[in-house]
Motif scaffolding. Structure first.
Motif, PDB file in Angstrom:
ATOM      1  N   VAL A  73       0.846  -1.201   0.000  1.00 28.55           N
ATOM      2  CA  VAL A  73       0.000   0.000   0.000  1.00 28.55           C
ATOM      3  C   VAL A  73       0.881   1.250   0.000  1.00 28.55           C
ATOM      4  N   ASN A  74       1.949   1.238   0.810  1.00 31.74           N
ATOM      5  CA  ASN A  74       2.877   2.379   0.832  1.00 31.74           C
ATOM      6  C   ASN A  74       3.467   2.644  -0.548  1.00 31.74           C
ATOM      7  N   LEU A  75       3.886   1.587  -1.225  1.00 28.01           N
ATOM      8  CA  LEU A  75       4.456   1.727  -2.565  1.00 28.01           C
ATOM      9  C   LEU A  75       3.422   2.273  -3.544  1.00 28.01           C
ATOM     10  N   SER A  76       2.210   1.790  -3.466  1.00 31.69           N
ATOM     11  CA  SER A  76       1.143   2.282  -4.351  1.00 31.69           C
ATOM     12  C   SER A  76       0.846   3.754  -4.093  1.00 31.69           C
ATOM     13  N   LEU A  77       0.832   4.136  -2.821  1.00 30.42           N
ATOM     14  CA  LEU A  77       0.595   5.548  -2.502  1.00 30.42           C
ATOM     15  C   LEU A  77       1.728   6.431  -3.015  1.00 30.42           C
ATOM     16  N   ARG A  78       2.955   5.935  -2.900  1.00 32.22           N
ATOM     17  CA  ARG A  78       4.096   6.711  -3.406  1.00 32.22           C
ATOM     18  C   ARG A  78       4.010   6.876  -4.924  1.00 32.22           C
ATOM     19  N   LEU A  79       3.625   5.807  -5.596  1.00 32.89           N
ATOM     20  CA  LEU A  79       3.447   5.895  -7.049  1.00 32.89           C
ATOM     21  C   LEU A  79       2.338   6.889  -7.392  1.00 32.89           C
ATOM     22  N   ALA A  80       1.272   6.872  -6.613  1.00 31.70           N
ATOM     23  CA  ALA A  80       0.160   7.794  -6.869  1.00 31.70           C
ATOM     24  C   ALA A  80       0.596   9.255  -6.738  1.00 31.70           C
ATOM     25  N   VAL A  81       1.433   9.549  -5.744  1.00 32.65           N
ATOM     26  CA  VAL A  81       1.889  10.933  -5.593  1.00 32.65           C
ATOM     27  C   VAL A  81       2.892  11.283  -6.694  1.00 32.65           C
ATOM     28  N   ASP A  82       3.736  10.330  -7.090  1.00 35.23           N
ATOM     29  CA  ASP A  82       4.697  10.584  -8.166  1.00 35.23           C
ATOM     30  C   ASP A  82       3.992  10.828  -9.504  1.00 35.23           C
ATOM     31  N   LEU A  83       2.871  10.141  -9.713  1.00 34.18           N
ATOM     32  CA  LEU A  83       2.099  10.333 -10.942  1.00 34.18           C
ATOM     33  C   LEU A  83       1.108  11.506 -10.821  1.00 34.18           C
ATOM     34  N   ARG A  84       1.143  12.169  -9.697  1.00 38.76           N
ATOM     35  CA  ARG A  84       0.283  13.317  -9.407  1.00 38.76           C
ATOM     36  C   ARG A  84      -1.204  12.963  -9.421  1.00 38.76           C
ATOM     37  N   LEU A  85      -1.476  11.742  -8.965  1.00 40.49           N
ATOM     38  CA  LEU A  85      -2.869  11.315  -8.824  1.00 40.49           C
ATOM     39  C   LEU A  85      -3.440  11.784  -7.493  1.00 40.49           C
ATOM     40  N   ILE A  86      -2.547  11.961  -6.521  1.00 41.26           N
ATOM     41  CA  ILE A  86      -2.922  12.523  -5.225  1.00 41.26           C
ATOM     42  C   ILE A  86      -1.882  13.589  -4.866  1.00 41.26           C
ATOM     43  N   SER A  87      -2.261  14.485  -3.982  1.00 39.05           N
ATOM     44  CA  SER A  87      -1.340  15.560  -3.591  1.00 39.05           C
ATOM     45  C   SER A  87      -0.358  15.059  -2.524  1.00 39.05           C
ATOM     46  N   VAL A  88       0.673  15.829  -2.306  1.00 40.07           N
ATOM     47  CA  VAL A  88       1.656  15.495  -1.279  1.00 40.07           C
ATOM     48  C   VAL A  88       0.999  15.524   0.104  1.00 40.07           C
ATOM     49  N   ASN A  89       0.100  16.455   0.328  1.00 38.52           N
ATOM     50  CA  ASN A  89      -0.616  16.537   1.597  1.00 38.52           C
ATOM     51  C   ASN A  89      -1.472  15.284   1.824  1.00 38.52           C
ATOM     52  N   GLN A  90      -2.181  14.852   0.790  1.00 35.32           N
ATOM     53  CA  GLN A  90      -2.987  13.640   0.898  1.00 35.32           C
ATOM     54  C   GLN A  90      -2.099  12.423   1.147  1.00 35.32           C
ATOM     55  N   TYR A  91      -0.974  12.381   0.462  1.00 37.96           N
ATOM     56  CA  TYR A  91      -0.007  11.298   0.640  1.00 37.96           C
ATOM     57  C   TYR A  91       0.492  11.258   2.079  1.00 37.96           C
ATOM     58  N   SER A  92       0.817  12.429   2.637  1.00 39.45           N
ATOM     59  CA  SER A  92       1.346  12.460   4.003  1.00 39.45           C
ATOM     60  C   SER A  92       0.303  11.986   5.018  1.00 39.45           C
ATOM     61  N   ARG A  93      -0.966  12.316   4.796  1.00 37.71           N
ATOM     62  CA  ARG A  93      -2.026  11.821   5.688  1.00 37.71           C
ATOM     63  C   ARG A  93      -2.144  10.304   5.608  1.00 37.71           C
ATOM     64  N   ALA A  94      -2.095   9.764   4.399  1.00 34.09           N
ATOM     65  CA  ALA A  94      -2.212   8.315   4.223  1.00 34.09           C
ATOM     66  C   ALA A  94      -1.006   7.584   4.799  1.00 34.09           C
ATOM     67  N   ILE A  95       0.187   8.116   4.584  1.00 36.62           N
ATOM     68  CA  ILE A  95       1.402   7.477   5.083  1.00 36.62           C
ATOM     69  C   ILE A  95       1.446   7.513   6.611  1.00 36.62           C
ATOM     70  N   ALA A  96       0.943   8.575   7.211  1.00 38.72           N
ATOM     71  CA  ALA A  96       0.889   8.633   8.681  1.00 38.72           C
ATOM     72  C   ALA A  96       0.026   7.489   9.227  1.00 38.72           C
TER      73      ALA A  96
END
Length: 153
Positions: A73-96
């Motif tokens: 899931v962490n890897l998928s979320l990182r890919l999503a932020v790299d592809l700009r599918l989600i914002s960095v702020n959204q990524y940080s909430r999910a990773i927390a």
């Protein structure tokens, strides 16, 4: 044993599933169907893995698989932020949330391994029903007398 829905790890996995569902809803259509659906499925699998670990005899193995799924899931979320599918702020909430789940799963796994190494708490693995405790004090005494006769001679 507590209900799985009362545990902090369950609440965290549920919160992650809810957040990811909202994030996937805002993804472009060409990513939503494949990438987003798989990410949602993996997050729901974490919720179900909590139930499985709570009801399983071999909790450590289930929790090890759960920790591996968290990394996916962490890897998928990182890919999503790299592809700009989600914002960095959204990524940080999910990773927390995934960090919290990972720490809880690791702690639960270590506890389960220590408890398993210590052995069963009841002599010869008797359950409360087998010892008569579930039926009342008279049945318990009778069951204990039978135990003493068969095991202590």
């Amino acid at each position: 044993m507590a209900l799985h829905t009362d545990t902090e790890i369950y609440k965290s996995t549920y919160d992650l599933s809810k957040l990811v569902t909202l994030l996937v809803a805002n993804m472009p259509r060409n990513f939503k169907a494949d990438f987003g659906a798989e990410l949602r499925r993996r997050c729901m699998a974490l919720v179900m893995r909590t139930y499985e670990a709570n009801t399983s005899v071999d909790k450590a193995a289930v929790l090890q698989r759960m920790r591996m799924e968290i990394e996916t899931v962490n890897l998928s979320l990182r890919l999503a932020v790299d592809l700009r599918l989600i914002s960095v702020n959204q990524y940080s909430r999910a990773i927390a949330i995934t960090d919290s789940i990972g720490k809880q799963a690791t702690g639960w796994q270590k506890y389960s391994e220590r408890a398993h190494a210590a052995g069963p708490s009841r002599q010869s693995g008797q359950s409360a029903l087998e010892s008569g405790r579930a039926a009342g004090p008279q049945a318990h005494r009778k069951a204990q007398q039978g135990y003493r006769q068969t095991h202590l001679q």
